[in-house]
Structures are given as structure tokens and as C-alpha cells.
Design an enzyme around this catalytic site. Sequence first.
Site, PDB file in Angstrom:
ATOM      1  N   GLU A  97      35.128 133.007 172.062  1.00  0.00           N
ATOM      2  CA  GLU A  97      36.253 131.945 172.747  1.00  0.00           C
ATOM      3  C   GLU A  97      35.774 131.525 174.197  1.00  0.00           C
ATOM      4  OE1 GLU A  97      39.943 133.674 171.682  1.00  0.00           O
ATOM      5  OE2 GLU A  97      39.631 133.026 169.367  1.00  0.00           O
TER       6      GLU A  97
ATOM      7  N   GLU B 144      37.228 131.580 162.924  1.00  0.00           N
ATOM      8  CA  GLU B 144      38.150 132.484 162.646  1.00  0.00           C
ATOM      9  C   GLU B 144      39.370 131.877 161.939  1.00  0.00           C
ATOM     10  OE1 GLU B 144      39.719 134.503 166.210  1.00  0.00           O
ATOM     11  OE2 GLU B 144      37.822 134.982 167.024  1.00  0.00           O
TER      12      GLU B 144
END
Length: 888
Positions: A488, A554
Site C-alpha cells: 500500500e 485485498e
Amino acid sequence: MPQLYLKKLQQTFLLLLALVVFTNRLYAQTSYELNFGWKCAPVKEVVADGYKLSGQAFDIKSWMPATVPGTVLTTLLNNKKVPDPFYGMNNERIPDIYKTGADYYTYWFVKEFKEVATPGNQVYLNFRGVNYSCDVYLNGHKLNKELQKGMFLRFSYNITPFLNKTGSNKMAVLVHPPDVLGNANGGQGGDGTIAKNVGLQYTAGWDWIQPVRDRNTGIWDKVAIQKTGAVKINDTHVITLVPGKRLPEGVQQPAIVKVDAELSNPTNAAVSGAVVYEIAGKMVSKSVVLKPNSTVTVKLDDYTLQNPKLWWPNGYGEQYLYDVKVKFVAGKTVSDAQNLKVGVRQIQSEWNDHTGSRQIAVNGQKIFIKGGNWIISDAMLRFTDTRYDAEVRFHRDMNLNLIRIWGGSIIERPEFYDACDRYGMLVFQDLWGSGDCNGRWIDPMKLEDQWTRRKYPDDHGLFLRSAEDQIKMVRNHASLAIWCGGNEITPPEDILVALKNDILPRLDNTRWFVDYSNSEEMSRNELGGNGDGPYGIQPLSVFWQHKTYPFNSEVGSVGVGDYESLKRFIPQANMVPPVYNDDTHKNKTDSVWEYHKYIGYDTSITKYGKVKNAEDFAAKAQLVNYDQYRGLAEGFTAHMWDWYTGFIIWKTQNPWTAMRGQMYDYYLDPNACLYGLHNGSEAMHVMYNPVDGMVMLANNTFKAKRSIMLVIKAYDMAGKDSLLTQVFVDIVPASTKKILSVKKILDEMSAKEGVFLSLQLLDTDKKIFSDNLYWLPDAKGDYSGLQKMKSNGLVTTARYLQSGKVEVTLTNPQNKVVAFFNRISLVNADTKERILPAFYSDNYVSVLPGQQKKIIVDYNPALFGKNLAIDIDGWNGASNNRLINIAN
């Protein structure tokens, strides 16, 4: 209870370790591991220095036995100095390094071993991982000039001149914890400062784990003695090129094999010889002269491999692996050799303008990614080949084809990649960083501001040296498909530029590198946010109806295990099921459940009836688990190549006894999540859209399917069936196809108490190859009919097919009710405890009236013998007739 399971797991691991060591000796008698006989003591209790400790005269008999490879905490646990941190609230009883200070977990490790130097040969001491820094002494000599620092660096010392002529040697290693300990204050990665190190971030705690108290200090990976001639092979690099668009079957056009090897000559004389490698019975060699005290990389001529046997991801073809033997030969003497397993394949990636995301191809064929996020095999770094094999096999059994290694952890060990090579799991490997610790967001739990955290880690040079080393360690694996800068978030700009412009082009230029895990280079974000999610319980309609990120790194849901699983880490006094409050939309949760990171099931459990106790809660949770992950896989698959090029579930496993995001528990016991995913992710699949009632086909293969029979039936709660349609259908490769909607009739049939919907695909031999049963709620959204089902008439038999393989036959007579949701467990016949790990061809299975199903169970017979039985636990099964003997 948990200690018993751990003992069984350890027995499994030790048996396989013995087999691996024996096998390695057959092929490489020049290397052996130093696994046993280590002693240790905390630095504060030792007055001698490393020179004295590594001398023969210093007595260490009273020191504590040490676990190597392992961490300090593992050693303390194995010596019963601390309680099992995976059980109950025990972790709170273990001192945290942030409060004790680093010295509390700074330890000396000492090992005595036999080895002598022989003329013309070299002896090396190799470390594959020490966390976080160390000094190494041997026979009164210090081997490292400066503090040896770097959790993700392999260290190799030429110990030839330091070996005792008697053959008796003594090594002492002083291991220091991470430079920055990190305050485990409850945040993601605690206060974030753990990320100042080039190391693990989860050890300061996360929303799926409590803090690891020693931050995994120790000699955590393998230590080995390696003996060579004058020349040593440091690293070999094998690249395979598979031009064109291939199919798994038939005669193949040639592939190109490219090999280079890094060689070192530590002697004071030049050495002449040849680098030689063998593949498919063919030899390729190149002569070379190595200057004294030099290291060079030798590139061999490309080899054209005729009619190659190709390696494919799971579900698309075989995972063939070639034996590649690399050696350096001086005259008639083999100075050093390496044995590799190489899959011939080529990874490609390109942008898909239609979906707005990257897509992956293997051997020219696009692959719809069905993946799972992986943290680490064990939070305390207790890695074994057996556990790796079991966990990766579970992912294969889920019908997935990719595992993503999350950036707050490690570059996984070669043994993990070995398992991925065997089972056809592509690997998406993050480097070390996370948006949480490394400054993507404002976070009041963090000690330092975003600008400061954005520069983590403190030592950028160490990060880059570690990246180079770890890339070399795993780059030959067929399964490795994607490198990623971090979770991320990108690493700092200077690190990112070095990775993209230098290190990867130089060391591994055949794979896709994505800057960070939810980068727009991977998935164009049209929805805002950070390109991940949703997480937690979702209405099934969400997976089908609401478009999310086109390549989602995710997305996930719940994952509580059943009651047998919960008993392994929750004390009986805390077996209190959560209670959801409809008014506040919050769960009232027991403290141990809370500590182990329970994530709410909200109203989904009570739709199956009022919860009686924890056992009832866990049983009903399995219905939700199955439905959630089948629905997730089906919803994404229904839109493959239209909305999506792939999805990666957050997450499929836990390295600790957490209560969320797992298809199997820490003890390797699968729950219904695994089998819902197994069903919904099958390559050729028939499925039902709960939004519009559409029955669809998904063909996730390279072949068209023609003249297959689709049978759609509904069953009421009494077992009466209604044929809705029976029709021949076709479908082209890599596509989905809508057949017809059955919403109107199912709404009518299910209104009162719900209904079962059976979807089956049959081949031309009338054999069922996709069998999918849905249980639909009543008009109020409750499963009222399930709550009052009659007991089924299921007849179960079991027999040994061979050693380690049991066939279970489930037969439901005609004119009976559906035998619904049966959990099959291989158990010890005396204790009734489950055999772990065991692998089931399917589980949580339902059997229709007049239907028979066969389930194959695999296990390790060397560990569990034949005193076994099959336990059947069905939703409407007879509770007094669960244990089934296994016939020979």
C-alpha cells in the site's frame, strides 16, 4: 490442548526434516545443517566475551538448550520458561522488549561441531538469517570485522584457516534484537517505529496479531557448513523463455534456457576449470580461468530445449520441474555443485484497457488471478518444509493460483517457493514496507509524522543490499511472478529508483515489478479510496452487483474455525459466543475472543436460529464462511475479463491463533471457508447469481466445453425435488455465459421456509464435474426451514485405498431429506482428536436424496498409523452415529 497439537506438528516436521537431510546427503555430501546441540544464555548472565566463549576451555554445560533455527522466544517456550503465547491471554504474561529493554532478549548462542580442513578444500560457515545483528566467533577468533547487521542478508564466512586440527570446533554468536524495538501500543505496527529497521513490522502488533514479545530476535533461519574445492558457486541464475502462445498439451515449440553462475576463488592461486550444467540429459559448459581472490559471474551459451515440458499455474496444466545440475569442475574434480528444480515457463504482463487493470499471462496465455494473501507461515518463525507444503497445498485445494506475500513480513524462504513450484501457485512478493507504518496515512497511534515515516527505514543502503541478496536467493523459482515495492505504499524514492532502474534489471529482469500493492499501475482506481477491500461480512449481492477494483489486491471476509479449532486456544471459561446488538450495531465479545482479533459476523449467524452456545455459534459460522467465500469467488469470476483481471483474498491464513481471515487455523485444520472457495473457484463452474436469479457458467480454462449437460433442480426441506430445466450447453475458453434466470420460481418456492437449489454439470459420460448446492432463505431472509429439518438417512462407509489414503463414501437413500453440510474429519479412533494436517478432496458436503459422493482423505501414515476413524458431523445428521470405522 494446544501443546498436544503442537507436539504432533513437531513430530511431523522432524520426520520430514530427517527425510530431507537424508535426501540432501544423497546429492550433496559437502553441506550439512547445524540444527541440534546449540546452547544459549542471556547476555546479562554471561561475563566472558566471544573469544573466551568460543574457546574449548569455557564450560557451557549448564546453559539452556537453544532452538536453532529459531528465536529467543521459541527457545524460552521450548524450555518452559514462558507460557504458550498462542493460547488464551498467555501473551500478556510474557515481558515485552520495549519495556524490558533490548538486553533482556540479547542472547549468546554457542554450538560445538566436528570439522577439519583438508588440503585444497575450503570450508564455509553459512547463515541464512539472523535478526537483527550479530558477532560471530570461532575457536577464539572473531569472524566479522564489523557488526554483522541485516535480518534479510545471508552471511558466509570462510572458516578454513580457523578450524582446529583436532576437528573439535566451537562457535559463539551474540545476537542483538532490532535496532529500534517499537512500542506495541495497539496500532498497526505499534507506534510505527519498528519500520525504522529493515525487518518485520507485524511483530509490534497488527489488527490480526498481538505483539511478538522478543520481536523475533534470534538465529531465525538455517545455519550450515559447506565444503568445496578451491572454487565456490555463490549464486546461479536460470531464465527460461517460452515464445509464442502455448497450450499445455501436445508437441511444444522449443524454449530457450539461459544460465549464469557467480563463482568465487578465495585462494592465492588462479584456478582453471569449467562451469557445467545439465538439463534433460544435455550438458552445457564454458571454460573459465578465475584469478586469485576474485569473484566473477560467468554467462553460459543459451540452450535450445526441444519439445519442453512446460510449467503452468494451478488449474491450467502440469507443474513440470526439470532437474538442473550446476557444477564447477577443475580437471576431473568437482569443486562445487548446486542442484536446482526449474520450471520452464515465461511470465508476461500487459495492461487491459477494457478492465483498467494489469493482467498476467503465462506461456502466452492470460491467467485470471485467483489469489490469497499470506503473512508468514508462523509468527515465531518456526518454519518447516512440512508446514510449508501443507499450507501451499491448502491453497492449491482452494483452486487458487496465486499467493501474495504481504510487505510487513519477509521474502519467504526457498522451501516455501519449492512448495509453490510443486503446486502451481504464482507468487506476488512484496518488499518490506506498509502504508500503516511507512506514512501513507495520518495515524494518531504513530510516534512520528508522515514526513518522517515516509523516509523509513533508517538505513536505505541496508535495504538495497538486502533486496539484492534475497532476490538472488529466490529468483530461480518458476512460481515467482511479481515483485512489489511494498504494501500500500512505495519505498522511499531513492530505493524505488534503485530497484526499478538497477537491481531488478540487473538481477531479475523477467518479472513484472509493481511499485506498491494497490498501485494504479496494477488496477486503475475509479472508486476512490486506496484500491483494497471491502473487508468483513458482506451481503452476497455485493460480490455480484457492486464493481470494485479491477485487480483487487485485498478483499475478504470472516474466518472463525469450528468448535474443535476454538478449543485449541480458548480456555473453557471463555467459550462465550459473541452477541450482536441490532440497535448499536456492535458485538459484545469475550475478552479472549477480542484479544484474538474476532471480527463480527453481525446478524448473519442468527439467520440460522438463536445461538445456544459457543459450539452452536461456531457450527453456524461455518455456513456463513462457506457462503461468503463461495459468493466472493463466484461474484468476481462472473465478471472476469469484463470488470476484473483478478482478485486476491485478504487473507487466507494466520500465523497466530487469530479469529479472522483464514481458510484453516494455525494448527492446519481447515474450516468451511476453504471449501466454499474450493467450490466457487473451480476451473469449470456452474453458479447462481442471488441478485437476478441467473444461472451462469464460468470456463476458466484454455479449452471450449461442448455438449455438457446442465441440470437445475430445487429441493424442499422434506427432500422433494422439482426439475427446473435440463439442457445441453456450450461455452468458449476463458469466458462466462448466462443461461437463464430462475429467480421467479425460486422466490415462490423459498418464500415459506427456504429451498435448496442444485446446479450440476455433466460430461458426455454422464459424470458430474461441477456440483453446486445453494441454500436459499425464506421471504424474511431467514433460514427457517433449516432450523427444523428432519434427521437425514445418510449411510457412510470408509476404506483404505492405500497407505495414507482413505476413501469415504456418503450415500443418501431415495425419498430422504437432503443430508446437509457434513463435515468429514479423520480422527484418532481412541481420543477422537483430528489428524492434522489432513487433506480432503471436498468437505462440508451435502448429499441429495438418491445421490452418492466419494471423498478422498490424504494424510501422513508414518505419523498416525492405522488407529483411525472417520467422524461425520452434519447439520441434520444423527448425533449418536458419528464415528465410522475404516475398512482395510
